[in-house]
Each structure stands twice: as C-alpha cells, then as structure tokens.
Design a protein around this motif. Structure first.
Motif, PDB file in Angstrom:
ATOM      1  N   LEU A   9      32.481  44.820  28.536  1.00  0.00           N
ATOM      2  CA  LEU A   9      33.082  45.639  27.494  1.00  0.00           C
ATOM      3  C   LEU A   9      34.246  46.435  28.065  1.00  0.00           C
ATOM      4  CD1 LEU A   9      30.218  44.968  26.381  1.00  0.00           C
ATOM      5  CD2 LEU A   9      30.289  47.161  25.243  1.00  0.00           C
ATOM      6  N   THR A  10      35.220  46.727  27.223  1.00  0.00           N
ATOM      7  CA  THR A  10      36.316  47.587  27.635  1.00  0.00           C
ATOM      8  C   THR A  10      35.799  49.017  27.738  1.00  0.00           C
ATOM      9  OG1 THR A  10      37.010  48.085  25.380  1.00  0.00           O
ATOM     10  CG2 THR A  10      37.985  46.113  26.419  1.00  0.00           C
ATOM     11  N   SER A  18      35.561  51.817  35.655  1.00  0.00           N
ATOM     12  CA  SER A  18      36.215  51.329  36.865  1.00  0.00           C
ATOM     13  C   SER A  18      35.938  49.836  37.044  1.00  0.00           C
ATOM     14  CB  SER A  18      35.716  52.105  38.085  1.00  0.00           C
ATOM     15  OG  SER A  18      34.323  51.916  38.235  1.00  0.00           O
ATOM     16  N   LYS A  19      36.724  49.224  37.922  1.00  0.00           N
ATOM     17  CA  LYS A  19      36.577  47.806  38.222  1.00  0.00           C
ATOM     18  C   LYS A  19      35.456  47.591  39.229  1.00  0.00           C
ATOM     19  CE  LYS A  19      41.497  47.079  37.594  1.00  0.00           C
ATOM     20  NZ  LYS A  19      42.759  46.683  38.239  1.00  0.00           N
ATOM     21  N   ILE A  20      34.905  46.401  39.212  1.00  0.00           N
ATOM     22  CA  ILE A  20      33.997  45.984  40.275  1.00  0.00           C
ATOM     23  C   ILE A  20      34.886  45.334  41.326  1.00  0.00           C
ATOM     24  CG2 ILE A  20      32.083  44.475  40.912  1.00  0.00           C
ATOM     25  CD1 ILE A  20      31.092  44.736  37.984  1.00  0.00           C
ATOM     26  N   PRO A  21      34.883  45.832  42.556  1.00  0.00           N
ATOM     27  CA  PRO A  21      35.836  45.336  43.555  1.00  0.00           C
ATOM     28  C   PRO A  21      35.623  43.866  43.919  1.00  0.00           C
ATOM     29  CG  PRO A  21      34.363  46.984  44.512  1.00  0.00           C
ATOM     30  CD  PRO A  21      34.017  46.875  43.072  1.00  0.00           C
ATOM     31  N   ALA A  22      36.710  43.223  44.332  1.00  0.00           N
ATOM     32  CA  ALA A  22      36.680  41.802  44.683  1.00  0.00           C
ATOM     33  C   ALA A  22      35.756  41.515  45.860  1.00  0.00           C
ATOM     34  CB  ALA A  22      38.098  41.317  44.980  1.00  0.00           C
ATOM     35  N   ASP A  23      35.513  42.494  46.730  1.00  0.00           N
ATOM     36  CA  ASP A  23      34.661  42.247  47.896  1.00  0.00           C
ATOM     37  C   ASP A  23      33.169  42.442  47.601  1.00  0.00           C
ATOM     38  OD1 ASP A  23      34.621  44.999  47.679  1.00  0.00           O
ATOM     39  OD2 ASP A  23      35.169  45.384  49.754  1.00  0.00           O
ATOM     40  N   LEU A  42      24.092  39.946  39.780  1.00  0.00           N
ATOM     41  CA  LEU A  42      25.141  38.959  39.561  1.00  0.00           C
ATOM     42  C   LEU A  42      25.624  38.543  40.943  1.00  0.00           C
ATOM     43  CD1 LEU A  42      27.300  40.747  36.822  1.00  0.00           C
ATOM     44  CD2 LEU A  42      25.159  39.494  36.557  1.00  0.00           C
ATOM     45  N   ILE A  43      25.754  37.263  41.173  1.00  0.00           N
ATOM     46  CA  ILE A  43      26.264  36.771  42.452  1.00  0.00           C
ATOM     47  C   ILE A  43      27.766  36.582  42.281  1.00  0.00           C
ATOM     48  CG2 ILE A  43      26.131  34.964  44.200  1.00  0.00           C
ATOM     49  CD1 ILE A  43      23.243  34.467  43.182  1.00  0.00           C
ATOM     50  N   LEU A  44      28.532  37.476  42.903  1.00  0.00           N
ATOM     51  CA  LEU A  44      29.971  37.543  42.647  1.00  0.00           C
ATOM     52  C   LEU A  44      30.842  36.992  43.762  1.00  0.00           C
ATOM     53  CD1 LEU A  44      30.091  41.092  41.054  1.00  0.00           C
ATOM     54  CD2 LEU A  44      30.041  38.873  39.889  1.00  0.00           C
ATOM     55  N   GLU A  49      38.413  40.586  41.510  1.00  0.00           N
ATOM     56  CA  GLU A  49      38.086  41.924  41.005  1.00  0.00           C
ATOM     57  C   GLU A  49      37.778  41.805  39.513  1.00  0.00           C
ATOM     58  OE1 GLU A  49      40.465  45.699  42.060  1.00  0.00           O
ATOM     59  OE2 GLU A  49      41.478  44.781  40.351  1.00  0.00           O
ATOM     60  N   ILE A  50      36.770  42.525  39.049  1.00  0.00           N
ATOM     61  CA  ILE A  50      36.349  42.437  37.647  1.00  0.00           C
ATOM     62  C   ILE A  50      36.672  43.746  36.951  1.00  0.00           C
ATOM     63  CG2 ILE A  50      34.427  42.039  36.084  1.00  0.00           C
ATOM     64  CD1 ILE A  50      33.055  40.636  38.552  1.00  0.00           C
ATOM     65  N   ALA A  51      37.543  43.678  35.970  1.00  0.00           N
ATOM     66  CA  ALA A  51      37.976  44.863  35.228  1.00  0.00           C
ATOM     67  C   ALA A  51      37.247  44.941  33.890  1.00  0.00           C
ATOM     68  CB  ALA A  51      39.487  44.809  34.997  1.00  0.00           C
ATOM     69  N   PRO A  52      37.107  46.153  33.340  1.00  0.00           N
ATOM     70  CA  PRO A  52      36.565  46.272  31.985  1.00  0.00           C
ATOM     71  C   PRO A  52      37.380  45.384  31.036  1.00  0.00           C
ATOM     72  CG  PRO A  52      36.745  48.432  32.994  1.00  0.00           C
ATOM     73  CD  PRO A  52      37.441  47.463  33.914  1.00  0.00           C
TER      74      PRO A  52
END
Length: 100
Positions: A9-10, A18-23, A42-44, A49-52
């Motif tokens: 969701l936004t 905030s974003k979920i960082p790429a690392d 979640l296996i990322l 990077e995951i943004a709203p």
C-alpha cells in the motif's frame, strides 16, 4: 512455503512510510488469511529496494509455523500483510509445500 504477488500500500493508503532496503534478505510480517494471523518471512534476496506502492511478483514466503496455515491455503487466495495495520495485499500464486 508459497510464492505470491504482493502490492504494498502507498503511505496515503496506510502503508509503510519508508522503503524496505535492497540489502534486506528477509522481511517479517504477520500474514492474515481468512481472519487468522501467522508469522511469515518474505524472502527478498535479489529484489530491489521496495517502496510503498510497489508490486512484486513471485515473492517466496516462508511461515514460522507452516502447519498452522499451509493446509488452509489455495492458489488464488487473497491475504494481507500487517505491521501495526495492513501494509500490503497479496495473492497466493503457488503452494510449494503441503507436507507439514
């Protein structure tokens, strides 16, 4: 345990601010399906990077207590991910393991 499509969701919709960082290799959420919550990760690894507001396809998800949830799931089932409120909506694309 499963593979899913997830739409975060936004912030305006009540999603993360905030974003979920790429690392981030894993990210934990309570998984709500059919009114019942189960802890999942979640296996990322490999995702950016995951943004709203982002939508991710083919996200692997593992459950901390798979025996409580796997047998109740079907392909196409909707679910939500929580973090002090709904932060994402998803759909089950594939069930990998039912042997729990």
């Amino acid at each position: 345990d499963i593979v899913a499509t997830i739409r975060f969701l936004t912030s305006a919709e009540g999603g993360r601010k905030s974003k979920i960082p790429a690392d981030a290799e894993f990210y934990g959420f309570p998984f709500k399906h059919d009114g019942i919550f189960n802890d999942c990760r979640l296996i990322l690894g490999g995702f950016r990077e995951i943004a709203p507001g982002d939508t991710l396809k083919n996200v692997p998800i593992i459950f901390l207590c798979p025996e409580k949830v796997i047998k109740r799931l079907s392909v196409g089932d909707p679910f939500t991910l929580w973090e002090a409120g709904t932060k994402a909506e998803g759909t089950v694309n594939k069930i990998i393991s039912r042997s729990v």
